[in-house]
Design a protein around this motif. Sequence first.
Motif, PDB file in Angstrom:
ATOM      1  N   VAL A  64       0.956  -1.240  -0.143  1.00 31.38           N
ATOM      2  CA  VAL A  64       0.111   0.087   0.233  1.00 31.38           C
ATOM      3  C   VAL A  64       0.887   1.187  -0.096  1.00 31.38           C
ATOM      4  O   VAL A  64       0.248   2.033  -0.554  1.00 31.38           O
ATOM      5  CB  VAL A  64      -0.947  -0.097   1.449  1.00 31.38           C
ATOM      6  CG1 VAL A  64      -1.782   1.496   1.451  1.00 31.38           C
ATOM      7  CG2 VAL A  64      -1.859  -0.849   1.069  1.00 31.38           C
ATOM      8  N   TYR A  65       2.233   1.302   0.791  1.00 29.81           N
ATOM      9  CA  TYR A  65       2.719   2.252   0.929  1.00 29.81           C
ATOM     10  C   TYR A  65       3.386   2.737  -0.147  1.00 29.81           C
ATOM     11  O   TYR A  65       3.903   4.047  -0.881  1.00 29.81           O
ATOM     12  CB  TYR A  65       4.068   2.683   2.259  1.00 29.81           C
ATOM     13  CG  TYR A  65       4.868   3.061   2.093  1.00 29.81           C
ATOM     14  CD1 TYR A  65       4.753   4.766   2.899  1.00 29.81           C
ATOM     15  CD2 TYR A  65       6.058   2.552   1.506  1.00 29.81           C
ATOM     16  CE1 TYR A  65       4.722   5.024   3.150  1.00 29.81           C
ATOM     17  CE2 TYR A  65       7.348   3.873   1.832  1.00 29.81           C
ATOM     18  CZ  TYR A  65       6.740   5.230   2.289  1.00 29.81           C
ATOM     19  OH  TYR A  65       8.054   5.783   2.372  1.00 29.81           O
ATOM     20  N   LEU A  66       3.692   1.255  -0.845  1.00 31.66           N
ATOM     21  CA  LEU A  66       4.608   1.664  -1.838  1.00 31.66           C
ATOM     22  C   LEU A  66       4.111   1.665  -3.890  1.00 31.66           C
ATOM     23  O   LEU A  66       4.344   3.125  -4.702  1.00 31.66           O
ATOM     24  CB  LEU A  66       5.107   0.036  -2.234  1.00 31.66           C
ATOM     25  CG  LEU A  66       6.366  -0.121  -1.851  1.00 31.66           C
ATOM     26  CD1 LEU A  66       7.369  -1.518  -2.315  1.00 31.66           C
ATOM     27  CD2 LEU A  66       7.639   0.993  -1.931  1.00 31.66           C
ATOM     28  N   SER A  67       2.701   1.513  -3.202  1.00 33.83           N
ATOM     29  CA  SER A  67       1.802   2.203  -4.853  1.00 33.83           C
ATOM     30  C   SER A  67       1.520   3.246  -4.405  1.00 33.83           C
ATOM     31  O   SER A  67       1.008   3.905  -5.348  1.00 33.83           O
ATOM     32  CB  SER A  67       0.641   0.975  -4.339  1.00 33.83           C
ATOM     33  OG  SER A  67      -0.360   1.488  -3.468  1.00 33.83           O
ATOM     34  N   LEU A  83      -2.338   8.485  -6.416  1.00 36.66           N
ATOM     35  CA  LEU A  83      -3.128   7.640  -6.700  1.00 36.66           C
ATOM     36  C   LEU A  83      -2.967   7.227  -8.181  1.00 36.66           C
ATOM     37  O   LEU A  83      -3.516   6.966  -8.723  1.00 36.66           O
ATOM     38  CB  LEU A  83      -4.618   8.212  -6.982  1.00 36.66           C
ATOM     39  CG  LEU A  83      -5.023   8.043  -5.810  1.00 36.66           C
ATOM     40  CD1 LEU A  83      -6.601   8.471  -5.387  1.00 36.66           C
ATOM     41  CD2 LEU A  83      -5.357   6.793  -4.659  1.00 36.66           C
ATOM     42  N   ASP A  84      -1.676   8.071  -8.450  1.00 33.59           N
ATOM     43  CA  ASP A  84      -1.232   8.307 -10.172  1.00 33.59           C
ATOM     44  C   ASP A  84      -0.858   7.240 -10.997  1.00 33.59           C
ATOM     45  O   ASP A  84      -1.178   6.579 -11.874  1.00 33.59           O
ATOM     46  CB  ASP A  84       0.102   9.149 -10.500  1.00 33.59           C
ATOM     47  CG  ASP A  84      -0.648  10.810 -10.233  1.00 33.59           C
ATOM     48  OD1 ASP A  84      -1.625  11.442  -9.696  1.00 33.59           O
ATOM     49  OD2 ASP A  84       0.715  11.482 -10.230  1.00 33.59           O
ATOM     50  N   ASN A  85      -0.210   5.813  -9.719  1.00 36.64           N
ATOM     51  CA  ASN A  85       0.276   5.165 -10.375  1.00 36.64           C
ATOM     52  C   ASN A  85      -1.158   4.209 -10.208  1.00 36.64           C
ATOM     53  O   ASN A  85      -1.413   3.006 -11.641  1.00 36.64           O
ATOM     54  CB  ASN A  85       1.067   3.766  -9.084  1.00 36.64           C
ATOM     55  CG  ASN A  85       2.838   4.706  -8.588  1.00 36.64           C
ATOM     56  OD1 ASN A  85       2.778   4.647 -10.119  1.00 36.64           O
ATOM     57  ND2 ASN A  85       2.408   4.617  -8.074  1.00 36.64           N
ATOM     58  N   PHE A  86      -1.674   4.275  -9.887  1.00 38.81           N
ATOM     59  CA  PHE A  86      -3.776   3.727 -10.043  1.00 38.81           C
ATOM     60  C   PHE A  86      -4.191   4.114 -11.405  1.00 38.81           C
ATOM     61  O   PHE A  86      -4.626   3.545 -12.306  1.00 38.81           O
ATOM     62  CB  PHE A  86      -4.918   3.804  -8.941  1.00 38.81           C
ATOM     63  CG  PHE A  86      -3.742   2.892  -8.075  1.00 38.81           C
ATOM     64  CD1 PHE A  86      -4.394   1.496  -7.205  1.00 38.81           C
ATOM     65  CD2 PHE A  86      -3.434   3.205  -6.865  1.00 38.81           C
ATOM     66  CE1 PHE A  86      -3.633   0.736  -7.051  1.00 38.81           C
ATOM     67  CE2 PHE A  86      -3.385   2.859  -5.453  1.00 38.81           C
ATOM     68  CZ  PHE A  86      -3.395   1.373  -5.586  1.00 38.81           C
ATOM     69  N   LYS A  87      -3.936   5.520 -11.842  1.00 41.63           N
ATOM     70  CA  LYS A  87      -4.844   5.812 -12.498  1.00 41.63           C
ATOM     71  C   LYS A  87      -4.014   5.793 -14.120  1.00 41.63           C
ATOM     72  O   LYS A  87      -4.553   5.637 -14.990  1.00 41.63           O
ATOM     73  CB  LYS A  87      -4.387   7.399 -12.976  1.00 41.63           C
ATOM     74  CG  LYS A  87      -5.306   8.001 -11.827  1.00 41.63           C
ATOM     75  CD  LYS A  87      -4.841   9.659 -11.402  1.00 41.63           C
ATOM     76  CE  LYS A  87      -6.045  10.065 -10.908  1.00 41.63           C
ATOM     77  NZ  LYS A  87      -5.889  12.026 -10.359  1.00 41.63           N
ATOM     78  N   GLU A  88      -2.260   5.498 -14.007  1.00 44.76           N
ATOM     79  CA  GLU A  88      -1.691   5.001 -15.188  1.00 44.76           C
ATOM     80  C   GLU A  88      -2.462   3.584 -15.163  1.00 44.76           C
ATOM     81  O   GLU A  88      -2.088   2.925 -16.426  1.00 44.76           O
ATOM     82  CB  GLU A  88      -0.593   4.977 -14.338  1.00 44.76           C
ATOM     83  CG  GLU A  88       0.475   4.254 -15.664  1.00 44.76           C
ATOM     84  CD  GLU A  88       2.158   4.387 -15.130  1.00 44.76           C
ATOM     85  OE1 GLU A  88       2.545   5.199 -14.423  1.00 44.76           O
ATOM     86  OE2 GLU A  88       3.035   4.041 -16.226  1.00 44.76           O
ATOM     87  N   SER A 294       3.394  -2.435  -7.328  1.00 47.27           N
ATOM     88  CA  SER A 294       2.447  -2.763  -5.976  1.00 47.27           C
ATOM     89  C   SER A 294       1.017  -2.374  -6.121  1.00 47.27           C
ATOM     90  O   SER A 294       0.117  -2.798  -5.731  1.00 47.27           O
ATOM     91  CB  SER A 294       2.991  -2.024  -4.678  1.00 47.27           C
ATOM     92  OG  SER A 294       4.256  -2.016  -4.734  1.00 47.27           O
ATOM     93  N   ALA A 295       1.316  -1.473  -7.495  1.00 47.47           N
ATOM     94  CA  ALA A 295      -0.656  -1.021  -7.637  1.00 47.47           C
ATOM     95  C   ALA A 295      -1.283  -2.187  -8.358  1.00 47.47           C
ATOM     96  O   ALA A 295      -2.824  -2.114  -8.214  1.00 47.47           O
ATOM     97  CB  ALA A 295      -0.553   0.668  -8.589  1.00 47.47           C
TER      98      ALA A 295
END
Length: 322
Positions: A64-67, A83-88, A294-295
């Motif tokens: 969760v921290y790394l994501s 939340l940029d990693n999840f958007k990507e 991680s995400a």
Amino acid sequence: MSMLENNALARRTLKKKNFALSKGLRLQSLRSVRFKEQALAYGLLAPSLLLFSVFLFYPLLKSVYLSLHLTDPRGRIAAFAGLDNFKELFTSDAFVKSLQVTLSFTLLTVPTCIILALLLASLSHNKLRGIRWFRFIFSLPVAISVGTGSVIWMMLYHPTLGTLNYFLRSLGLGTINWLTDPAWALLSVAVMTVWMNLGFNYIVLLSALQGVPEEIYDSAKIDGSRPLRTFARITLPLISPTLFFVGIVSVIGAFQSFGQIHILTKGGPMNSTDVIVFNIYQDAFVNFRFGIGSAQALVLFAIILILTVVQFRFLERKVHYQ
């Protein structure tokens, strides 16, 4: 007040004191027993909680921290990403493709493996001479590791030396590039996975069939029930808890498949076998994008959790518990 009345009052007072003292001792004794039982329970649970904390809860919190961060190639935090990693992820064609491949792989492997294992368990459930050899052969894949099984099937799928293409040539048919043709690669890996998981499902379902009382089958025969009707109306409902368990475990296992794909195809050709776990491996440990990896792991965790809850919510209604 007379002396006799004073003595009676003193006895009642003393009796009340003794009762209160006895009650207090019993409460204290009960609390002591409860405290010892709880201490024993927590003491027995402590090793498991410690292992879960080290190998489950800490990696989950770390993911969760790394994501939520960007990392450098050495895994060190470079910047907060929110939340940029999840958007990507959800705008990435490769990730959406890996989700589709994972879903196709699950649909190819889970129903096929359960139906085939149930069929073999039903055929070998009868007490025939030499049936133990068949049971041993059917359950043998459970003793073979993913690496060994993958190497065996890699030889079977070999385009020139493989047994499968040898039979095709013997029948006058053209050969197939089982692992290098995008049209066949996912199906080839799915077949190998079904074979690999067949042993476990077969053992579990055979045990469930052997747990059905023979008296029920005898009563069905007396009532004139045919074998297929007996199987559909009696056997399947009685082994439905085991089928439900096998279904849950198989779906989770399909979404977590990695070893055979890494050995046989490495996600190729043309990403046709790039399931989500292999995609996580590529991003996290090949491209060193630990935040994106991680995400993806958290998205996979959410998907498996939702599927498990849905199965418990809807499929468990069909389960017949005795």
